[in-house]
Design a protein around this motif. Sequence first.
Motif, PDB file in Angstrom:
ATOM      1  N   ARG A  36       0.850  -1.209   0.000  1.00 34.07           N
ATOM      2  CA  ARG A  36       0.000   0.000   0.000  1.00 34.07           C
ATOM      3  C   ARG A  36       0.877   1.247   0.000  1.00 34.07           C
ATOM      4  NH1 ARG A  36      -5.026  -2.331   1.204  1.00 34.07           N
ATOM      5  NH2 ARG A  36      -4.937  -4.123   2.606  1.00 34.07           N
ATOM      6  N   ASN A  37       1.850   1.269  -0.874  1.00 26.05           N
ATOM      7  CA  ASN A  37       2.886   2.306  -0.801  1.00 26.05           C
ATOM      8  C   ASN A  37       3.246   2.877  -2.169  1.00 26.05           C
ATOM      9  OD1 ASN A  37       4.635   3.813   0.857  1.00 26.05           O
ATOM     10  ND2 ASN A  37       6.359   2.487   0.331  1.00 26.05           N
ATOM     11  N   ILE A  38       2.324   2.846  -3.131  1.00 26.45           N
ATOM     12  CA  ILE A  38       2.639   3.322  -4.472  1.00 26.45           C
ATOM     13  C   ILE A  38       2.323   4.816  -4.583  1.00 26.45           C
ATOM     14  CG2 ILE A  38       2.166   3.051  -6.944  1.00 26.45           C
ATOM     15  CD1 ILE A  38       3.612   0.694  -5.602  1.00 26.45           C
ATOM     16  N   PRO A  39       3.320   5.655  -4.889  1.00 22.18           N
ATOM     17  CA  PRO A  39       3.085   7.100  -5.004  1.00 22.18           C
ATOM     18  C   PRO A  39       2.418   7.464  -6.330  1.00 22.18           C
ATOM     19  CG  PRO A  39       5.371   6.613  -5.493  1.00 22.18           C
ATOM     20  CD  PRO A  39       4.737   5.309  -5.086  1.00 22.18           C
ATOM     21  N   LEU A  40       1.978   8.711  -6.429  1.00 18.00           N
ATOM     22  CA  LEU A  40       1.212   9.160  -7.593  1.00 18.00           C
ATOM     23  C   LEU A  40       1.978   8.997  -8.896  1.00 18.00           C
ATOM     24  CD1 LEU A  40      -1.392  10.496  -8.635  1.00 18.00           C
ATOM     25  CD2 LEU A  40      -0.294  12.714  -8.267  1.00 18.00           C
ATOM     26  N   TRP A  41       3.284   9.314  -8.892  1.00 19.36           N
ATOM     27  CA  TRP A  41       4.048   9.273 -10.142  1.00 19.36           C
ATOM     28  C   TRP A  41       4.148   7.852 -10.701  1.00 19.36           C
ATOM     29  CZ3 TRP A  41       8.499   6.455 -10.862  1.00 19.36           C
ATOM     30  CH2 TRP A  41       9.174   6.004  -9.722  1.00 19.36           C
ATOM     31  N   MET A  42       4.067   6.853  -9.834  1.00 23.15           N
ATOM     32  CA  MET A  42       4.026   5.465 -10.293  1.00 23.15           C
ATOM     33  C   MET A  42       2.600   4.993 -10.528  1.00 23.15           C
ATOM     34  SD  MET A  42       6.864   3.521  -7.903  1.00 23.15           S
ATOM     35  CE  MET A  42       6.518   1.936  -8.681  1.00 23.15           C
ATOM     36  N   TYR A  43       1.679   5.502  -9.722  1.00 21.68           N
ATOM     37  CA  TYR A  43       0.306   4.995  -9.745  1.00 21.68           C
ATOM     38  C   TYR A  43      -0.357   5.237 -11.098  1.00 21.68           C
ATOM     39  CZ  TYR A  43      -4.490   4.130  -8.198  1.00 21.68           C
ATOM     40  OH  TYR A  43      -5.769   3.631  -8.066  1.00 21.68           O
ATOM     41  N   ILE A  44      -0.196   6.428 -11.657  1.00 22.04           N
ATOM     42  CA  ILE A  44      -0.851   6.736 -12.935  1.00 22.04           C
ATOM     43  C   ILE A  44      -0.400   5.779 -14.039  1.00 22.04           C
ATOM     44  CG2 ILE A  44      -1.084   8.453 -14.769  1.00 22.04           C
ATOM     45  CD1 ILE A  44      -1.125  10.614 -12.639  1.00 22.04           C
ATOM     46  N   PRO A  45       0.909   5.576 -14.246  1.00 22.03           N
ATOM     47  CA  PRO A  45       1.316   4.620 -15.280  1.00 22.03           C
ATOM     48  C   PRO A  45       0.830   3.195 -15.025  1.00 22.03           C
ATOM     49  CG  PRO A  45       3.163   6.014 -14.670  1.00 22.03           C
ATOM     50  CD  PRO A  45       2.073   6.279 -13.675  1.00 22.03           C
ATOM     51  N   VAL A  46       0.952   2.708 -13.784  1.00 26.52           N
ATOM     52  CA  VAL A  46       0.623   1.298 -13.554  1.00 26.52           C
ATOM     53  C   VAL A  46      -0.886   1.067 -13.578  1.00 26.52           C
ATOM     54  CG1 VAL A  46       2.773   0.827 -12.327  1.00 26.52           C
ATOM     55  CG2 VAL A  46       0.764   1.524 -11.014  1.00 26.52           C
ATOM     56  N   MET A  47      -1.685   2.045 -13.160  1.00 23.86           N
ATOM     57  CA  MET A  47      -3.132   1.896 -13.312  1.00 23.86           C
ATOM     58  C   MET A  47      -3.505   1.937 -14.794  1.00 23.86           C
ATOM     59  SD  MET A  47      -6.165   1.354 -12.248  1.00 23.86           S
ATOM     60  CE  MET A  47      -6.494   1.670 -10.517  1.00 23.86           C
ATOM     61  N   SER A  48      -2.836   2.773 -15.571  1.00 23.34           N
ATOM     62  CA  SER A  48      -3.112   2.837 -17.008  1.00 23.34           C
ATOM     63  C   SER A  48      -2.886   1.488 -17.665  1.00 23.34           C
ATOM     64  CB  SER A  48      -2.217   3.888 -17.674  1.00 23.34           C
ATOM     65  OG  SER A  48      -2.433   5.169 -17.144  1.00 23.34           O
ATOM     66  N   THR A  49      -1.824   0.805 -17.271  1.00 25.80           N
ATOM     67  CA  THR A  49      -1.508  -0.470 -17.918  1.00 25.80           C
ATOM     68  C   THR A  49      -2.483  -1.569 -17.537  1.00 25.80           C
ATOM     69  OG1 THR A  49       0.049  -1.078 -16.148  1.00 25.80           O
ATOM     70  CG2 THR A  49       0.958   0.059 -18.072  1.00 25.80           C
ATOM     71  N   TRP A 179       4.604   0.364 -19.357  1.00 19.98           N
ATOM     72  CA  TRP A 179       3.985   1.651 -19.707  1.00 19.98           C
ATOM     73  C   TRP A 179       4.955   2.521 -20.499  1.00 19.98           C
ATOM     74  CZ3 TRP A 179       5.022   6.801 -18.584  1.00 19.98           C
ATOM     75  CH2 TRP A 179       3.998   7.716 -18.859  1.00 19.98           C
ATOM     76  N   VAL A 180       6.200   2.559 -20.067  1.00 20.83           N
ATOM     77  CA  VAL A 180       7.210   3.358 -20.787  1.00 20.83           C
ATOM     78  C   VAL A 180       7.374   2.834 -22.212  1.00 20.83           C
ATOM     79  CG1 VAL A 180       9.659   3.978 -20.892  1.00 20.83           C
ATOM     80  CG2 VAL A 180       8.448   4.046 -18.695  1.00 20.83           C
ATOM     81  N   ILE A 181       7.473   1.515 -22.358  1.00 22.07           N
ATOM     82  CA  ILE A 181       7.702   0.927 -23.689  1.00 22.07           C
ATOM     83  C   ILE A 181       6.493   1.145 -24.596  1.00 22.07           C
ATOM     84  CG2 ILE A 181       8.095  -1.230 -24.933  1.00 22.07           C
ATOM     85  CD1 ILE A 181       9.687  -2.213 -22.531  1.00 22.07           C
ATOM     86  N   MET A 182       5.287   0.929 -24.070  1.00 21.87           N
ATOM     87  CA  MET A 182       4.106   1.082 -24.922  1.00 21.87           C
ATOM     88  C   MET A 182       3.885   2.542 -25.303  1.00 21.87           C
ATOM     89  SD  MET A 182       1.293   0.115 -21.985  1.00 21.87           S
ATOM     90  CE  MET A 182      -0.236   0.839 -22.588  1.00 21.87           C
ATOM     91  N   THR A 183       4.219   3.470 -24.399  1.00 21.13           N
ATOM     92  CA  THR A 183       4.086   4.889 -24.728  1.00 21.13           C
ATOM     93  C   THR A 183       5.092   5.296 -25.799  1.00 21.13           C
ATOM     94  OG1 THR A 183       3.318   5.360 -22.470  1.00 21.13           O
ATOM     95  CG2 THR A 183       4.089   7.226 -23.777  1.00 21.13           C
ATOM     96  N   ALA A 309       7.192  -4.894 -28.933  1.00 23.26           N
ATOM     97  CA  ALA A 309       7.396  -5.168 -27.505  1.00 23.26           C
ATOM     98  C   ALA A 309       6.452  -4.306 -26.674  1.00 23.26           C
ATOM     99  CB  ALA A 309       8.845  -4.903 -27.114  1.00 23.26           C
ATOM    100  N   GLY A 310       6.213  -3.071 -27.150  1.00 21.14           N
ATOM    101  CA  GLY A 310       5.253  -2.210 -26.471  1.00 21.14           C
ATOM    102  C   GLY A 310       3.846  -2.773 -26.516  1.00 21.14           C
ATOM    103  N   PHE A 311       3.461  -3.329 -27.665  1.00 22.39           N
ATOM    104  CA  PHE A 311       2.146  -3.956 -27.762  1.00 22.39           C
ATOM    105  C   PHE A 311       2.039  -5.139 -26.799  1.00 22.39           C
ATOM    106  CE2 PHE A 311       1.264  -2.597 -32.444  1.00 22.39           C
ATOM    107  CZ  PHE A 311       1.118  -1.289 -32.010  1.00 22.39           C
ATOM    108  N   ILE A 312       3.082  -5.972 -26.790  1.00 22.07           N
ATOM    109  CA  ILE A 312       3.081  -7.112 -25.871  1.00 22.07           C
ATOM    110  C   ILE A 312       3.043  -6.622 -24.426  1.00 22.07           C
ATOM    111  CG2 ILE A 312       4.422  -9.092 -25.065  1.00 22.07           C
ATOM    112  CD1 ILE A 312       5.476  -9.387 -27.931  1.00 22.07           C
TER     113      ILE A 312
END
Length: 471
Positions: A36-49, A179-183, A309-312
């Motif tokens: 329960r320790n994910i900050p905002l800068w990580m949360y947005i990308p990982v929720m997006s994925t 998220w970085v690769i797909m973006t 790789a981004g698609f995968i």
Amino acid sequence: MIDGAIVILYLIGMMAVGFWGYRKAETLDDYLVAGRNIPLWMYIPVMSTVILGGASTLAGGGLGYSNGISGAWLVVILGLGIAAVGLLISTDLASLRAYTLGEVLARRYDEYSGTVGAVVATVYALAIAVTQTISIGVVVSALSGMDQSLAIVLGGVIVIVYTALGGMWSVTITDLVQWVIMTLGMLIAIPIALSQAGGMSGLRANLDPSFFDPTAIGGDRIFTWFLLYFLGLMIGQDIWQRVFTADSPKTAKAGNIGAGLYSIAYGLATAFLGMIALVLVPNIENPDFALPTLILERIPTGLSGLILAGFISAMMSTADAALLASSTLLTSDIYKRFINPDAPEARYTFVSRVGIVVMGAVMIAAAVWIGDVLNALTLAYNILTGAIFIPIMGAFFWKGGTWQGALSSIVISSIAVVVAMIVYGFAANSPIIIGLATSAIVFVGVSLMTGPPPAEQLATWRGEASAAQDS
């Protein structure tokens, strides 16, 4: 050869992260909700994925190939749904500090409602994992010429291994990388492909004007997607489990809104690439192959490997979250509640790992058998939304809801949805409408007959949320 090597290196990297996560996941909170320790800068990308998987990438591109920019509605609605989670319930969810949807239902109603709801949510989560595994097989097959069934098995095994090893920590770090690769993949693919198509003027010259009409796909189809995906995303265990990882309720709210906006942009991008694919690589029999074919045939070697790789990445990031969600539901709402309620945390972590392996095997087998992304996705959301959306919203917004109403609603509407799908088919509007209507009538009717719920229960429910928020 170079493209294949890039994809292989990427897959090996995902396995390495799994071993890192294995060492990081020291407690049950670490394994199930990343401490329960994910900050905002990580949360947005990982929720997006979590949202942007095979349906968003392959099916979204295929819809753009067949229907133009209006094909983006599928993913746009997913983005709107996750933003609605942020605006309406994410603060309450994060404050509850739960693990599962079933646990939340059990707190508000009773353990039987929670258990039945957890079973329905498990079917949904597993079906979502199946859609992504199919999508992985499609891309790997297009890239390597490998038989699609074999490619599904290969991709599925990799997802199982790194998810089982590190749980939510592995999922979080792999999702961030993905998220970085797909973006980057989208940012690279669109300008290169668009220039080859002659720019916007080239697209307009070669495509029917309807391809630029945002409503051309039809109001009925958009409405169906709204019922399935907007409402369904609000109650998905994979979504809720990611909400539970936020380091604060504020992070959960802002992060979900940010992820929703990103998802809307991604949906427009995939549909636009599908339109470009129709100009550059026409006559593709299966629209789901439009984007992989475009990338392989029109993007320079090396860059095409990165984009694929981004698609995968998009597919694996949703598959791992859904697979972990299904195992967490079984561990928390079945094993912990009824089989071994007093076991040490290490035992629950072990059971969850075993659950991932078992559910993963089912995931692979079902993916090989079904073979179609949108059919599997529709199955998942028909069952989830039609069966438990009303009782869950009632838990948050209607004090008159009773456990009898919730349990009756979940059971009867689940049967109604399955029967409606058999009678009317997957693609019809009827199953989801029948499910929601049945659920609402039964939930409200039975609750009024058996209510009101005990004031003590409501006070406990509110007290648990408040105490968790204050702590």
